[in-house]
Design a protein around this motif. Structure first.
Motif, mmCIF file in Angstrom:
data_model
loop_
_atom_site.group_PDB
_atom_site.id
_atom_site.type_symbol
_atom_site.label_atom_id
_atom_site.label_comp_id
_atom_site.label_asym_id
_atom_site.label_seq_id
_atom_site.Cartn_x
_atom_site.Cartn_y
_atom_site.Cartn_z
ATOM 1 N N ALA A 165 0.811 -1.228 0.000
ATOM 2 C CA ALA A 165 0.000 0.000 0.000
ATOM 3 C C ALA A 165 0.838 1.268 0.000
ATOM 4 C CB ALA A 165 -0.928 -0.009 1.218
ATOM 5 N N SER A 166 2.146 1.146 0.057
ATOM 6 C CA SER A 166 2.996 2.329 0.254
ATOM 7 C C SER A 166 3.622 2.871 -1.018
ATOM 8 C CB SER A 166 4.117 1.983 1.237
ATOM 9 O OG SER A 166 4.918 0.921 0.710
ATOM 10 N N ILE A 167 3.288 2.284 -2.176
ATOM 11 C CA ILE A 167 3.941 2.692 -3.422
ATOM 12 C C ILE A 167 3.076 3.712 -4.155
ATOM 13 C CG2 ILE A 167 4.807 1.886 -5.657
ATOM 14 C CD1 ILE A 167 5.485 -0.734 -4.383
ATOM 15 N N PRO A 168 3.651 4.841 -4.562
ATOM 16 C CA PRO A 168 2.870 5.880 -5.256
ATOM 17 C C PRO A 168 2.652 5.547 -6.723
ATOM 18 C CG PRO A 168 5.148 6.571 -5.085
ATOM 19 C CD PRO A 168 5.059 5.254 -4.358
ATOM 20 N N ASP A 169 1.752 6.269 -7.338
ATOM 21 C CA ASP A 169 1.462 6.103 -8.762
ATOM 22 C C ASP A 169 2.684 6.521 -9.574
ATOM 23 O OD1 ASP A 169 0.527 6.334 -11.436
ATOM 24 O OD2 ASP A 169 -1.511 6.643 -10.703
ATOM 25 N N PRO A 170 3.196 5.641 -10.468
ATOM 26 C CA PRO A 170 4.383 6.004 -11.263
ATOM 27 C C PRO A 170 4.147 7.209 -12.161
ATOM 28 C CG PRO A 170 3.365 3.990 -12.087
ATOM 29 C CD PRO A 170 2.714 4.297 -10.783
ATOM 30 N N ALA A 171 2.886 7.470 -12.534
ATOM 31 C CA ALA A 171 2.604 8.620 -13.396
ATOM 32 C C ALA A 171 2.825 9.933 -12.669
ATOM 33 C CB ALA A 171 1.171 8.533 -13.922
ATOM 34 N N GLN A 172 2.744 9.934 -11.331
ATOM 35 C CA GLN A 172 2.901 11.166 -10.561
ATOM 36 C C GLN A 172 4.362 11.467 -10.261
ATOM 37 O OE1 GLN A 172 0.390 10.679 -7.137
ATOM 38 N NE2 GLN A 172 -1.510 10.679 -8.335
ATOM 39 N N ARG B 204 10.650 3.154 -4.194
ATOM 40 C CA ARG B 204 9.805 2.332 -3.328
ATOM 41 C C ARG B 204 9.757 0.887 -3.842
ATOM 42 N NH1 ARG B 204 6.033 5.782 -0.664
ATOM 43 N NH2 ARG B 204 7.308 7.475 0.190
ATOM 44 N N CYS B 205 9.695 0.727 -5.151
ATOM 45 C CA CYS B 205 9.725 -0.620 -5.727
ATOM 46 C C CYS B 205 11.014 -1.333 -5.332
ATOM 47 C CB CYS B 205 9.613 -0.569 -7.246
ATOM 48 S SG CYS B 205 7.949 -0.318 -7.874
ATOM 49 N N ALA B 206 12.141 -0.636 -5.467
ATOM 50 C CA ALA B 206 13.431 -1.232 -5.117
ATOM 51 C C ALA B 206 13.447 -1.646 -3.652
ATOM 52 C CB ALA B 206 14.559 -0.257 -5.422
ATOM 53 N N ALA B 207 12.864 -0.813 -2.777
ATOM 54 C CA ALA B 207 12.818 -1.142 -1.349
ATOM 55 C C ALA B 207 11.973 -2.391 -1.102
ATOM 56 C CB ALA B 207 12.273 0.047 -0.561
ATOM 57 N N GLU B 208 10.829 -2.503 -1.792
ATOM 58 C CA GLU B 208 9.979 -3.678 -1.615
ATOM 59 C C GLU B 208 10.662 -4.942 -2.154
ATOM 60 O OE1 GLU B 208 7.378 -4.060 0.059
ATOM 61 O OE2 GLU B 208 6.691 -2.004 0.417
ATOM 62 N N GLN C 59 16.618 0.944 -14.482
ATOM 63 C CA GLN C 59 16.530 1.912 -13.393
ATOM 64 C C GLN C 59 16.443 1.218 -12.039
ATOM 65 O OE1 GLN C 59 13.092 4.153 -14.678
ATOM 66 N NE2 GLN C 59 14.328 5.750 -15.657
ATOM 67 N N ILE C 60 15.581 0.222 -11.911
ATOM 68 C CA ILE C 60 15.403 -0.448 -10.618
ATOM 69 C C ILE C 60 16.585 -1.357 -10.317
ATOM 70 C CG2 ILE C 60 13.972 -2.127 -9.390
ATOM 71 C CD1 ILE C 60 11.534 -0.795 -10.603
ATOM 72 N N HIS C 61 17.141 -2.002 -11.341
ATOM 73 C CA HIS C 61 18.339 -2.814 -11.122
ATOM 74 C C HIS C 61 19.481 -1.956 -10.599
ATOM 75 C CE1 HIS C 61 22.064 -4.961 -12.265
ATOM 76 N NE2 HIS C 61 21.361 -6.052 -11.990
ATOM 77 N N ASP C 62 19.643 -0.766 -11.153
ATOM 78 C CA ASP C 62 20.711 0.135 -10.686
ATOM 79 C C ASP C 62 20.512 0.543 -9.230
ATOM 80 O OD1 ASP C 62 21.924 0.006 -13.137
ATOM 81 O OD2 ASP C 62 21.201 1.943 -13.860
ATOM 82 N N LEU C 63 19.255 0.777 -8.832
ATOM 83 C CA LEU C 63 18.971 1.144 -7.442
ATOM 84 C C LEU C 63 19.302 -0.007 -6.482
ATOM 85 C CD1 LEU C 63 15.555 2.982 -7.946
ATOM 86 C CD2 LEU C 63 17.689 4.031 -7.153
ATOM 87 N N LEU C 64 19.219 -1.227 -6.955
ATOM 88 C CA LEU C 64 19.464 -2.399 -6.109
ATOM 89 C C LEU C 64 20.893 -2.934 -6.223
ATOM 90 C CD1 LEU C 64 16.137 -4.311 -6.832
ATOM 91 C CD2 LEU C 64 16.883 -3.537 -4.577
ATOM 92 N N ARG C 65 21.700 -2.339 -7.086
ATOM 93 C CA ARG C 65 23.003 -2.916 -7.414
ATOM 94 C C ARG C 65 23.854 -3.181 -6.171
ATOM 95 N NH1 ARG C 65 25.350 -3.228 -12.182
ATOM 96 N NH2 ARG C 65 23.918 -1.677 -13.052
ATOM 97 N N ALA D 270 3.786 -10.801 -6.166
ATOM 98 C CA ALA D 270 3.717 -9.392 -5.768
ATOM 99 C C ALA D 270 3.450 -8.529 -6.987
ATOM 100 C CB ALA D 270 5.020 -8.952 -5.098
ATOM 101 N N ILE D 271 2.488 -7.632 -6.863
ATOM 102 C CA ILE D 271 2.206 -6.661 -7.922
ATOM 103 C C ILE D 271 2.454 -5.277 -7.327
ATOM 104 C CG2 ILE D 271 0.494 -5.768 -9.549
ATOM 105 C CD1 ILE D 271 -0.918 -8.477 -9.397
ATOM 106 N N LEU D 272 3.471 -4.593 -7.843
ATOM 107 C CA LEU D 272 3.912 -3.339 -7.241
ATOM 108 C C LEU D 272 3.283 -2.105 -7.863
ATOM 109 C CD1 LEU D 272 7.741 -4.111 -6.778
ATOM 110 C CD2 LEU D 272 5.791 -4.714 -5.320
ATOM 111 N N ASP D 273 2.381 -2.293 -8.797
ATOM 112 C CA ASP D 273 1.701 -1.161 -9.439
ATOM 113 C C ASP D 273 0.501 -0.762 -8.588
ATOM 114 O OD1 ASP D 273 0.222 0.545 -11.131
ATOM 115 O OD2 ASP D 273 1.062 -0.412 -12.920
ATOM 116 N N PRO D 274 0.503 0.451 -7.992
ATOM 117 C CA PRO D 274 -0.590 0.830 -7.086
ATOM 118 C C PRO D 274 -1.937 0.995 -7.775
ATOM 119 C CG PRO D 274 0.791 2.724 -7.569
ATOM 120 C CD PRO D 274 1.490 1.537 -8.165
#
Length: 755
Positions: free
Chosen positions: A546-553, A561-565, A589-595, A708-712
């Motif tokens: 429930a903590s992930i914001p809309d990617p469009a915003q 937040r996706c990387a954290a989850e 982008q997300i792979h780089d955040l988790l590298r 897991a579906i990370l799209d809010p």
């Protein structure tokens, strides 16, 4: 033999199950350790048998675990043997083809008391997958020193394999592109290597086969050839049918870019400097007009006006006349028609003539405004500009060339429905009820000498029957002739107006008892949906944080937040995870955040940015703590059973890219017909792909883990409920605490079951 009832609670017994079919499935317990026959597998097989027996069309959604492959193989084989005809199976993925050939087909044959000699099957592949001996020897005369060792490996491979294929050859794609069969460079029977050609040897094996197994792309090519590419078959099962309409439609899109233009000007016996100059000029003008970076594209709605096009077309026509003149000269050199058509020069001239005609037709068409059900676009690549033109959708084409040309057609998948019905799939296949009414025609038997499609299987010519003759004195199965047949038709049937009738309704027949069919040509279609027998609430968790914001915003915050989850879930499961994306950009982008985390945690990381899908899945299976970052090819057709895969993370709802010209054109078409394209096209497509992605996790009764579906938007938008209702009924959680607790319970319950 006990039949295991399913836990779905839905009504089984809608289809009468012939005794021979039950006997065949019951006998599988003799060949499969621990085999348990399920009601739903029998119902699936009964529906397939009924469709084959009554020469009809079936759409059937069978949830994972039903056992659909054996469910259609046994009645399909029985049908082929009973009627002495060849049959076919088409799949989306190569993995399923190998599963059918190596695992399921031998079991089905044992169940029917047959051997692999009595019923032969072949996997058919596209021409470029086969080695061309002539091209190989031609390349050997000019092979550079740095490729000599690789070329020697190819020669050795060919000497050890009469049907040498790309999938097995120990050479690079670059080398194979110069030695694989090219239809535009094939001399056919005139070739000195014809008798040893891997492709033509394979074709002879296809002709001798009772069952042809192919992928959807080859099926599309066969349809485009009006049934001339492959040996004739009379019934087909289209497995993984959720993607077949899109595959067929995209195969019909023609491309004209730098590679095609260079081939036009630089290959062939006739070299025209005028055409070479015109090609170079038109390529430069296309780059100047469109100015597109690689990967970017733009729709061409109006007729394409190029200042140099008339000169290019004139050069094409002049070259064409030169080719015709040379062909006339060649004819004078040969005494017989056979010699003329088989001469290497004549064949190469004909290929060149075909290329010129195709180019003239393409540019004639693209110079006009877009027509109905037609779309064109330009796309940038590193070499210049590619032009594309093709149909918006191919429903009527599929209906005519596939479904109506078969005695029986079965289309099945674990994911065909997008909500309560099959409407989206029906639309793509041309099985949607016609809006403008329809007249009716009788489907006559061949007994009256007509050319119309008969209700029963078509008679085969002896020369086309596998092996020359399938009529054998010894019975191949004691009850096939009678007990596999049933007059009961218990499936729901829809007429062209979407009305449902009871089985065996009189409106199906005319006064003579002949079946009627709509001439707007929407045949009667049977539909059946069978839920998975797996216990999803106790095998899988559906995590919707429930903590992930809309990617469009704010895409950056969304990615963080996706990387954290993802990091939290990897820590919880110890790896064993698919992280699936809808774009390369998002993956990177997300792979780089988790590298840093991934390096410190020492997880084996596999990324599809670094390797192809085949190698990626092999690497994943090497270590139970692997983490795979995947793209479209991992949303379907990948099967990792057991505890090696413990979580599947879907980062976004897989909506189609809105600037895809085909998608854009379909949206416009839906609007013109007064429909809401988001509900009729975009959302159904996303649901099918999401169901496929989520379906990677639970492949067997002992599998368990997290989806897991990370799209809010699945929680915040109204359409989210429609999506969730279409997914397997896993246990839903929305917080990390709930997730941790539920995951621990999964493994505790699994441990209890094991003891």
């Amino acid at each position: 033999m006990t039949v295991i009832p399913d836990k779905s609670g839905s009504d089984s017994g809608r289809t009468a199950i012939p005794s021979a079919l039950k006997q065949a499935f019951s006998s599988l317990s003799e060949h499969i350790s621990g085999f348990q026959l399920r009601d739903k597998q029998l119902e699936f097989a009964g529906a397939c048998n009924d469709t084959l027996t009554h020469s009809s069309t079936l759409l059937i959604e069978a949830g994972t675990g039903i056992g659909k492959t054996l469910g259609y193989l046994i009645p399909l084989i029985a049908y082929a043997r009973r009627n002495q005809v060849r049959v076919a199976i088409s799949t989306e993925t190569r993995n399923l083809q190998h599963q059918i050939l190596q695992k399921d087909l031998p079991l089905a044959l044992k169940a029917l008391g047959l051997t692999s000699e009595e019923f032969r099957a072949e996997v058919c592949m596209g021409a470029s997958n086969y080695l061309c001996i002539r091209r190989m020897h031609r390349l050997g005369k000019e092979i550079p020193p740095d490729r000599a060792e690789e070329f020697e490996k190819l020669l050795t491979f060919h000497s050890e394999n009469s049907i040498a294929m790309r999938t097995e050859a120990p050479v690079s794609p670059q080398l194979w592109s110069r030695v694989g069969r090219d239809p535009e460079d094939c001399l056919g029977r005139k070739c000195m290597y014809y008798d040893h050609s891997p492709y033509f040897l394979a074709r002879e094996r296809w002709r001798q086969a009772h069952l042809l197994i192919m992928n959807h792309s080859l099926l599309a090519a066969h349809m485009e050839s009006k049934g001339q590419l492959l040996p004739e078959f009379h019934a087909i099962v289209v497995d993984e049918a959720h993607g077949v309409a899109e595959t067929i439609n995209r195969s019909r899109v023609m491309r004209m870019g730098p590679a095609e233009l260079d081939l036009l000007a630089r290959s062939g016996l006739i070299q025209n400097p005028e055409l070479l100059q015109a090609v170079d000029a038109i390529k430069k003008e296309l780059q100047h007009v469109f100015r597109l970076e690689p990967g970017y594209r733009v729709r061409i709605r109006k007729g394409l006006k190029l200042s140099l096009l008339s000169g290019f077309m004139e050069a094409c026509r002049h070259t064409l006349s030169m080719v015709d003149e040379r062909m006339e000269q060649e004819e004078d050199l040969f005494s017989g028609d056979e010699d003329k058509m088989q001469s290497e020069n004549m064949l190469e001239l004909q290929f060149q003539k075909n290329r010129l005609n195709d180019a003239i037709q393409f540019f004639d068409s693209i110079s006009l405004d877009e027509g109905e059900n037609h779309v064109r676009w330009a796309e940038g690549n590193k070499a210049g500009i590619d032009l594309f033109a093709g149909p918006v959708q191919s429903g009527p084409f599929i209906r005519e060339r596939l479904i109506q040309s078969m005695d029986a057609t079965i289309l099945c998948s674990a994911t065909l429905k997008t909500g309560p019905d099959f409407n989206f799939i029906r639309q793509g296949l041309g099985l949607e009820p016609e809006r403008n009414g329809a007249r009716t025609e009788s489907r006559k038997s061949h007994d009256d000498g007509s050319n119309e499609k008969s209700v029963g299987p078509r008679a085969s010519n002896a020369s086309d029957v596998p092996g020359g003759n399938l009529n054998e004195e010894a019975p191949y199965y004691p009850e096939l002739e009678d007990a596999f047949s049933t007059d009961f038709d218990g499936l729901a049937r829809s007429d062209v107006n979407g009305n449902h009738e009871a089985p065996g309704h009189p409106s199906d027949q005319d006064a003579s008892g002949t079946k009627q069919e709509s001439a707007a040509t929407v045949p009667a279609v049977q539909e059946l949906s069978l839920p998975s027998p797996f216990d999803y609430p106790n095998q899988a968790i559906l995590y919707l944080p429930a903590s992930i914001p809309d990617p469009a915003q704010n895409e950056q915050i969304y990615n963080e937040r996706c990387a954290a989850e993802i990091q939290h879930m990897l820590g919880l499961t110890g790896g064993g995870c698919f992280v699936l994306f809808t774009s390369r950009k998002s993956l990177k982008q997300i792979h780089d955040l988790l590298r840093n985390y991934l390096e410190e945690s020492d997880f084996p990381v596999i990324s599809q940015l670094d390797m192809d899908a085949g190698r990626a899945i092999r690497e994943f299976r090497k270590d139970p703590s692997s983490v795979l970052f995947g793209l479209a090819s991992f949303w379907q057709g990948v099967d990792v059973s057991g505890d090696d895969l413990r979580s599947v993370i879907l980062c976004r709802i897989p909506f189609q890219v809105p600037d895809d010209p085909l998608v854009e054109a379909r949206i416009e078409s839906e609007k013109q017909q007064g429909r809401t394209p988001f509900m009729t096209i975009q959302l159904p497509h996303a649901i099918l792909r999401l169901k496929q992605g989520a379906g990677r996790l639970i492949r067997g009764e002992r599998d368990r883990g997290i989806i897991a579906i990370l799209d809010p938007r699945i929680r915040t938008r109204r359409y989210g409920k429609t999506i969730l209702d279409s997914l397997p009924p896993a246990r839903p959680v929305s917080s990390r605490r709930e997730l941790e607790s539920a995951y621990a319970e999964l493994w505790e319950s699994a441990g209890t079951a094991d003891t």
